[in-house]
Design an enzyme around this catalytic site. Structure first.
Site, PDB file in Angstrom:
ATOM      1  CE1 TYR A 181      40.717  34.659  42.515  1.00 22.19           C
ATOM      2  CE2 TYR A 181      39.674  32.596  41.956  1.00 22.19           C
ATOM      3  CZ  TYR A 181      39.591  33.947  42.177  1.00 22.19           C
ATOM      4  OH  TYR A 181      38.379  34.588  42.065  1.00 22.19           O
ATOM      5  CE  LYS A 211      38.907  46.634  32.689  1.00 22.21           C
ATOM      6  NZ  LYS A 211      37.654  47.302  32.296  1.00 22.21           N
ATOM      7  CG  ASP A 253      34.356  46.342  31.762  1.00 26.94           C
ATOM      8  OD1 ASP A 253      34.744  45.589  30.845  1.00 26.94           O
ATOM      9  OD2 ASP A 253      34.751  47.514  31.873  1.00 26.94           O
ATOM     10  CG  ASP A 277      35.568  32.394  41.385  1.00 30.37           C
ATOM     11  OD1 ASP A 277      34.536  31.701  41.510  1.00 30.37           O
ATOM     12  OD2 ASP A 277      36.249  32.766  42.359  1.00 30.37           O
ATOM     13  CG  ASP A 320      29.421  31.753  41.552  1.00 31.94           C
ATOM     14  OD1 ASP A 320      29.695  30.634  41.046  1.00 31.94           O
ATOM     15  OD2 ASP A 320      29.475  31.980  42.767  1.00 31.94           O
TER      16      ASP A 320
END
Ligand code: NAD
Length: 360
Positions: free
Chosen positions: A146, A195, A227, A251, A255
């Site tokens: 970001y 990852k 994942d 992020d 959620d």
């Protein structure tokens, strides 16, 4: 203990929910012999109305001078409020982003706790939700995808977009340290999510996290690919204590984790820097649809205040008292509208705050 708390009530339901958190903090101070001094500051829409900008230098300086910041929520109805006719850098949310930056808040802490009394609101199968869960997601907030360089260009007649994901060793080290420190105050387990089978930034992440782990021999460290983490969150959330991860993974996963707890009105959060300083706020927004009606659920803000006691003031016993008071009130069947179910007693925002203070 005497502490100075900067209070940003903000907009919408902000003033209502913060008033209840202050009620509970006052009860804690009275019972345990502390003194909390509050300084009320403007930020967001109310600051635009008063000062023409969502965040003033004075608010930044007063927050820096405090021991911690307690915040409600900022912003208004994004389709009807005149605040959203202003340029993006003058809108309420720009104030919050500016404040987080000015205070160097790089770690976002979101506890995801399923209250047994609200387990019906959990969308997971009964055999999973009945075990309950109590985890904390720590998301790196100021680096990664970001914040990397981005551009869109035409290459050989084809539009191509590029985003870059960059992490430096010190950025990883400071968030990893925070995760282990928080784990020491919890069940002493850290799951580092990355990852590393694909990304270089994740391989560096894993290496640095392992180095930091050596300073915390009591904490069990495990690595998990992002994942798999997304699957494990819905398959067996009870396995997690502290989950630490980079900005974008955090992020998305935070959620997902908040969804399995049920109501937005129950979700606390904190943003911290290298020291014990933090900004504590509910995860939800300013809920303009119910603002001013004494209907909002103040529990997320009250639990955020409990996090402030635990992580900024190191008052574990007092934080436990607030959390068990919330449990007690739910057990006694009191509910605000957002978590109401059959057979329970509907209470207002202020009644909920009073009940929790009484349970302390
Ligand atoms: P929202 O979280 O304010 O509301 C979404 C829904 O959840 C609404 O139905 C609302 O009534 C309900 N809700 C939220 N908090 C609640 C509570 N404590 N008790 C009971 N119900 C609650 O999200 P939104 O409608 O998308 O955004 C409204 C405004 O809030 C926007 O201006 C947005 O930018 C802002 N916002 C601010 C923050 C923040 O201050 N950190 C975070 C998110 C959104």
């Amino acid at each position: 203990m005497e502490k100075n708390i900067a209070v940003i009530k903000g907009d919408g339901i902000g003033p209502e929910i913060v008033a209840e958190a202050m009620k509970v903090l006052d009860k804690v101070a009275e019972k345990y012999g502390h003194k909390f001094n509050y300084e009320q500051l403007l930020m967001g829409g109310c600051s635009i109305d008063a000062n023409g900008v969502p965040l003033t230098d004075e608010t930044i300086e007063r927050c820096k001078a405090a021991d911690a910041v307690l915040m409600g929520s900022i912003g208004g109805d994004t389709t009807t409020s005149p605040w959203y006719k202003l340029p993006a850098n003058l809108r309420p949310e720009a104030g919050l982003l500016g404040l987080r930056k000015a205070l160097g808040l790089f770690a976002n802490l979101r506890p995801c706790l399923l209250f047994r009394q609200l387990s019906d609101a959990c969308p997971l199968k009964k055999e999973i939700s009945s075990k309950g869960f109590d985890m904390l997601i720590m998301r790196e907030l100021t680096g990664g995808l970001y914040f990397g360089k981005r551009y869109t260009e035409e290459k050989n007649g084809v539009m191509t977009a590029v985003d870059t994901l960059e992490y430096s060793e010190p950025e990883i080290r400071r968030i990893a340290k925070k995760a282990f420190e928080v784990a020491m105050q919890r069940r002493k387990k850290v799951t580092s999510v990355d990852k590393a089978n694909v990304l270089d930034s994740s391989r560096l992440w894993r290496k640095v996290v392992e180095e930091v782990a050596r300073d915390y021999p009591e904490v069990k460290l495990e690595h998990m690919l992002v994942d798999n983490s997304a699957m494990q969150l819905v398959k067996d959330p009870a396995q997690f204590d502290v989950m630490v991860t980079e900005n974008m993974f955090g992020d998305i996963l935070s959620d997902e984790a908040s969804m399995i707890t049920g109501s937005i009105g129950m979700l606390a959060s904190a943003s911290m820097n290298e020291t014990s300083f933090g900004l504590y706020e509910p995860s939800g927004g300013s809920a303009p649809d119910i603002a001013g009606q004494n209907k909002a659920n103040p529990i997320a803000t009250i639990l955020s205040a409990a996090m402030m006691l635990r992580y900024s003031f190191k008052l574990d016993k007092e934080a436990d008292a607030v959390e068990s008071a919330v449990n007690g009130v739910l057990e006694a069947g009191f509910r605000t509208g957002d978590i109401m179910s059959e057979g329970m007693t509907l209470v207002s925002c202020s009644e909920m705050g009073t009940k929790i203070a009484e349970f302390i």
